[in-house]
Design a protein around this motif. Structure first.
Motif, short mmCIF file in Angstrom:
data_model
loop_
_atom_site.label_atom_id
_atom_site.label_comp_id
_atom_site.label_asym_id
_atom_site.label_seq_id
_atom_site.Cartn_x
_atom_site.Cartn_y
_atom_site.Cartn_z
N GLU A 159 0.84 -1.19 0.00
CA GLU A 159 0.00 0.00 0.00
C GLU A 159 0.88 1.25 0.00
O GLU A 159 1.88 1.32 0.71
N SER A 160 0.48 2.23 -0.77
CA SER A 160 1.22 3.49 -0.83
C SER A 160 0.73 4.46 0.24
O SER A 160 1.39 5.46 0.52
N LYS A 161 -0.43 4.16 0.83
CA LYS A 161 -0.99 4.97 1.91
C LYS A 161 -1.96 4.11 2.70
O LYS A 161 -2.24 2.96 2.32
N GLN A 162 -2.51 4.62 3.78
CA GLN A 162 -3.35 3.81 4.65
C GLN A 162 -4.63 3.33 3.97
O GLN A 162 -5.05 2.19 4.15
N SER A 163 -5.25 4.19 3.19
CA SER A 163 -6.53 3.86 2.57
C SER A 163 -6.84 4.88 1.49
O SER A 163 -6.08 5.84 1.29
N GLY A 195 -9.25 0.40 1.03
CA GLY A 195 -8.16 0.65 0.08
C GLY A 195 -8.41 -0.14 -1.18
O GLY A 195 -8.76 -1.32 -1.13
N THR A 196 -8.27 0.50 -2.34
CA THR A 196 -8.58 -0.16 -3.61
C THR A 196 -7.41 -0.11 -4.58
O THR A 196 -6.48 0.70 -4.43
N CYS A 197 -7.51 -0.97 -5.57
CA CYS A 197 -6.49 -1.03 -6.63
C CYS A 197 -6.47 0.28 -7.41
O CYS A 197 -7.52 0.80 -7.79
N GLY A 198 -5.29 0.80 -7.66
CA GLY A 198 -5.15 2.03 -8.41
C GLY A 198 -5.15 3.26 -7.54
O GLY A 198 -4.84 4.36 -8.01
N ASN A 199 -5.50 3.10 -6.29
CA ASN A 199 -5.51 4.23 -5.36
C ASN A 199 -4.56 3.96 -4.20
O ASN A 199 -3.49 4.54 -4.11
N THR A 200 -4.93 3.02 -3.33
CA THR A 200 -4.05 2.66 -2.22
C THR A 200 -2.90 1.77 -2.70
O THR A 200 -1.76 1.93 -2.30
N VAL A 201 -3.23 0.79 -3.54
CA VAL A 201 -2.22 -0.10 -4.13
C VAL A 201 -2.12 0.21 -5.61
O VAL A 201 -3.11 0.13 -6.34
N LEU A 202 -0.94 0.59 -6.06
CA LEU A 202 -0.77 1.06 -7.44
C LEU A 202 -0.46 -0.08 -8.41
O LEU A 202 -0.87 -0.03 -9.56
N VAL A 203 0.28 -1.08 -7.96
CA VAL A 203 0.58 -2.25 -8.78
C VAL A 203 -0.13 -3.43 -8.13
O VAL A 203 0.27 -3.89 -7.05
N CYS A 204 -1.17 -3.92 -8.79
CA CYS A 204 -2.10 -4.85 -8.12
C CYS A 204 -1.92 -6.31 -8.50
O CYS A 204 -2.65 -7.17 -7.98
N THR A 205 -1.00 -6.62 -9.38
CA THR A 205 -0.75 -8.01 -9.75
C THR A 205 0.75 -8.28 -9.69
O THR A 205 1.57 -7.40 -9.98
N ASN A 206 1.08 -9.50 -9.32
CA ASN A 206 2.48 -9.91 -9.27
C ASN A 206 2.52 -11.42 -9.26
O ASN A 206 1.51 -12.08 -9.02
N SER A 207 3.67 -11.99 -9.53
CA SER A 207 3.78 -13.45 -9.56
C SER A 207 5.16 -13.87 -9.05
O SER A 207 6.10 -13.08 -9.01
N TYR A 208 5.23 -15.13 -8.66
CA TYR A 208 6.49 -15.70 -8.21
C TYR A 208 6.47 -17.19 -8.49
O TYR A 208 5.43 -17.85 -8.32
#
Length: 240
Positions: A83-87, A97-110
């Motif tokens: 998260e880039s901020k609390q909410s 907190g939503t994708c594109g606002n609180t979390v800017l990169v919402c997909t990842n893999s490993y």
């Protein structure tokens, strides 16, 4: 006769090799594999794709992957997303907190390596880290459950709605190879309210095929062997 038989076997071998070179499609976890409160472990290299859903915690949190070694020694492998901020808007909508606002990169893999043991960790800064593996949360004998699998906890209800112990027991593992697995974390905030909606995400998985020669290369080798057999047969007839 032997020459014809060898040629036939060469072509059959090529066909079999081409078939073996195609990646296997696994429909579910094998025996001995796990994806849940007992840890994350695969017996083949397996890629897991993670997608952020939403959050309802007042902390600024990051989801991480750790390798679990001897004596539960943890090694940070990767940050999945943070998260880039609390909410989105302070305490509105239960610290939503939503994708594109609180979390800017919402997909990842490993790609989880075969036979190694891993866990997911939710790092909420001052409140510490909680783990998807129950035994790694040491506030009770045997650990405390801080994540549910195949569930977003009490998401959709008021923030702080307690997720009952009976429900906890129903959502301790999932199969990301068969279906998307919902995961809900509780960050121990609000007196460890066990709402399991502080950070929610989805996971899906696929096997990573071992490196093998290209099918065209395998087929070419087999055909070359067949051609060599026929060439030798013609030379033998010419000499005779």
């Amino acid at each position: 006769m032997k020459t014809k038989l060898f040629a036939t076997l060469s072509i059959a071998a090529a066909t079999a090799l081409v078939s073996l070179s195609l990646p296997a499609q696994a429909a579910s976890l094998y025996a001995g594999e796990s994806f849940g409160n007992g840890g994350i472990k695969f017996i083949e290299n397996t890629k897991v794709d993670f997608t952020f859903n939403e959050s309802h915690g007042s902390y600024t949190s990051t989801v991480k992957i750790f390798e679990v070694g001897a004596n539960n020694q943890l090694t940070l492998i990767k940050n999945v997303f943070g998260e880039s901020k609390q909410s989105d808007n302070g305490s509105a909508n239960g610290w939503l907190g939503t994708c594109g606002n609180t979390v800017l990169v919402c997909t990842n893999s490993y790609t989880f390596e075969a036979s190694k043991t891993y866990t997911l960790g939710l790092d909420s800064g001052g409140s510490g880290i909680v783990y998807s593996t129950k035994a790694l949360n040491p506030f009770a004998i045997g650990g405390t459950q801080q994540a549910v699998f195949n569930s977003f906890g009490s998401l959709g209800q008021a923030d702080g709605t307690i997720y009952s112990a009976a429900n906890e027991a129903q959502y301790q593992s999932g199969d990301p190879l068969a279906n998307f697995v919902k995961i809900g974390f509780d960050d121990r905030g609000n007196s460890n309210d066990k709402d399991f909606q502080d950070v929610t995400l989805r996971a899906s998985a696929s096997r990573v095929a071992a490196s093998v020669p290209e099918p065209t290369t395998l087929a070419g080798l087999a055909l070359a062997g067949t051609a060599l057999v026929f060439s030798r047969r013609r030379r033998t007839r010419a000499i005779g």
